[in-house]
Enzyme design. Sequence first.
Site, PDB file in Angstrom:
ATOM      1  N   ASN A 160       0.865  -1.180   0.000  1.00  0.00           N
ATOM      2  CA  ASN A 160       0.000   0.000   0.000  1.00  0.00           C
ATOM      3  C   ASN A 160       0.904   1.233   0.000  1.00  0.00           C
ATOM      4  O   ASN A 160       1.519   1.542   1.014  1.00  0.00           O
ATOM      5  CB  ASN A 160      -0.877  -0.044   1.262  1.00  0.00           C
ATOM      6  N   TRP A 161       0.972   1.892  -1.142  1.00  0.00           N
ATOM      7  CA  TRP A 161       1.870   3.051  -1.259  1.00  0.00           C
ATOM      8  C   TRP A 161       1.284   4.307  -0.613  1.00  0.00           C
ATOM      9  O   TRP A 161       1.973   5.315  -0.499  1.00  0.00           O
ATOM     10  CB  TRP A 161       2.204   3.320  -2.737  1.00  0.00           C
ATOM     11  N   LYS A 162      -0.002   4.255  -0.234  1.00  0.00           N
ATOM     12  CA  LYS A 162      -0.660   5.423   0.372  1.00  0.00           C
ATOM     13  C   LYS A 162      -0.461   6.657  -0.536  1.00  0.00           C
ATOM     14  O   LYS A 162      -0.416   6.504  -1.752  1.00  0.00           O
ATOM     15  CB  LYS A 162      -0.148   5.647   1.799  1.00  0.00           C
TER      16      LYS A 162
ATOM     17  N   HIS B 101      -9.508   1.288   5.008  1.00  0.00           N
ATOM     18  CA  HIS B 101      -8.241   1.454   5.724  1.00  0.00           C
ATOM     19  C   HIS B 101      -8.478   2.407   6.897  1.00  0.00           C
ATOM     20  O   HIS B 101      -9.264   3.349   6.791  1.00  0.00           O
ATOM     21  CB  HIS B 101      -7.172   2.011   4.777  1.00  0.00           C
TER      22      HIS B 101
ATOM     23  N   GLU C 244      -6.863   4.797   7.957  1.00  0.00           N
ATOM     24  CA  GLU C 244      -6.614   6.208   7.635  1.00  0.00           C
ATOM     25  C   GLU C 244      -7.848   6.819   6.959  1.00  0.00           C
ATOM     26  O   GLU C 244      -8.148   7.995   7.153  1.00  0.00           O
ATOM     27  CB  GLU C 244      -5.356   6.332   6.757  1.00  0.00           C
TER      28      GLU C 244
ATOM     29  N   GLU D 104      -5.387  -4.782  10.732  1.00  0.00           N
ATOM     30  CA  GLU D 104      -4.342  -3.772  10.913  1.00  0.00           C
ATOM     31  C   GLU D 104      -4.614  -2.974  12.191  1.00  0.00           C
ATOM     32  O   GLU D 104      -5.417  -2.030  12.177  1.00  0.00           O
ATOM     33  CB  GLU D 104      -4.328  -2.803   9.734  1.00  0.00           C
TER      34      GLU D 104
ATOM     35  N   GLY E 172       2.622   2.251  10.709  1.00  0.00           N
ATOM     36  CA  GLY E 172       3.611   3.304  10.540  1.00  0.00           C
ATOM     37  C   GLY E 172       4.360   3.662  11.808  1.00  0.00           C
ATOM     38  O   GLY E 172       5.047   4.685  11.860  1.00  0.00           O
TER      39      GLY E 172
ATOM     40  N   SER F 118       3.421  -2.178  10.338  1.00  0.00           N
ATOM     41  CA  SER F 118       4.865  -2.273  10.593  1.00  0.00           C
ATOM     42  C   SER F 118       5.474  -3.629  10.227  1.00  0.00           C
ATOM     43  O   SER F 118       6.397  -4.105  10.892  1.00  0.00           O
ATOM     44  CB  SER F 118       5.181  -1.904  12.049  1.00  0.00           C
TER      45      SER F 118
ATOM     46  N   GLY G 123       2.759  -1.177   4.269  1.00  0.00           N
ATOM     47  CA  GLY G 123       2.821   0.225   3.882  1.00  0.00           C
ATOM     48  C   GLY G 123       4.240   0.634   3.542  1.00  0.00           C
ATOM     49  O   GLY G 123       4.744   0.369   2.450  1.00  0.00           O
ATOM     50  N   GLY G 124       4.916   1.254   4.501  1.00  0.00           N
ATOM     51  CA  GLY G 124       6.247   1.830   4.273  1.00  0.00           C
ATOM     52  C   GLY G 124       7.229   0.893   3.585  1.00  0.00           C
ATOM     53  O   GLY G 124       7.954   1.306   2.669  1.00  0.00           O
TER      54      GLY G 124
END
Length: 244
Positions: free
Chosen positions: A11-13, A95, A97, A165, A171, A204, A225-226
Amino acid sequence: MTKACKLAAGNWKMNGLRADLDEAHALVSGLGQVSCGVLLCPPATLISAMAEAVAGSAVMVGGQDCAARVSGAHTGDISAQMLADSGARYVILGHSERRADHGESSALVAQKARAAHQAGLVAIICLGETEAERDGGQTLAVVLEQLAGSVPEGATSANTVIAYEPVWAIGTGRTPTLAQIAEVHDALRANLPDAAISLLYGGSVKPANAAEIFAIDNVDGALVGGASLKASDFSAIIAALDVT
Ligand code: PGA
């Protein structure tokens, strides 16, 4: 019982410009034969270019959200059919977010998932407790309520994936204990409308902890993600999943 398919989803957000497609190229060129699914979800602006960049490889492309409605006067919204038309095969929905930044309720997530299914997309429906909810002993109640409210009628292993999640693990570099992940995934599996739906863990995940997380029963992969932004990190996570 049919076994759930394994999936490594990135997930590049809100990260990624055209120059970052180099990471997708690098991922494809370093990827050997894989038995698990590999998915990258870039921002909507890159879906079509990324789909071209990974064409002919095992890497699939997805969106990060879609509208609940099919078409019409909804400025700025992107329909599920538009994502599919751009080359997406999956879409991340609900998600945390989006639940936090855009006030998305489980009922809205279920409507979006219905729209995704109608467009032929696989919906990756995200669930997870906040830190206060975990501290209050409400984790299972919260995620099971989100599951019941966010997964629409007609959800099967062919059109739906669930991602657990924990909000406090996204993150932050913090992860639940392996026992805590197992407890939630066992509860989710027991309450799925189709037991073969894949259950991803997210929050994470990185090369250093992927293998131990993938060894947990009822964890079928990860939503990353990251660590999905760099081909080297994401490849290491895919390799850890592919051997389980
Ligand atoms: P993270 O994000 O891997 O950067 O913690 C996971 C996610 O939000 O999907």
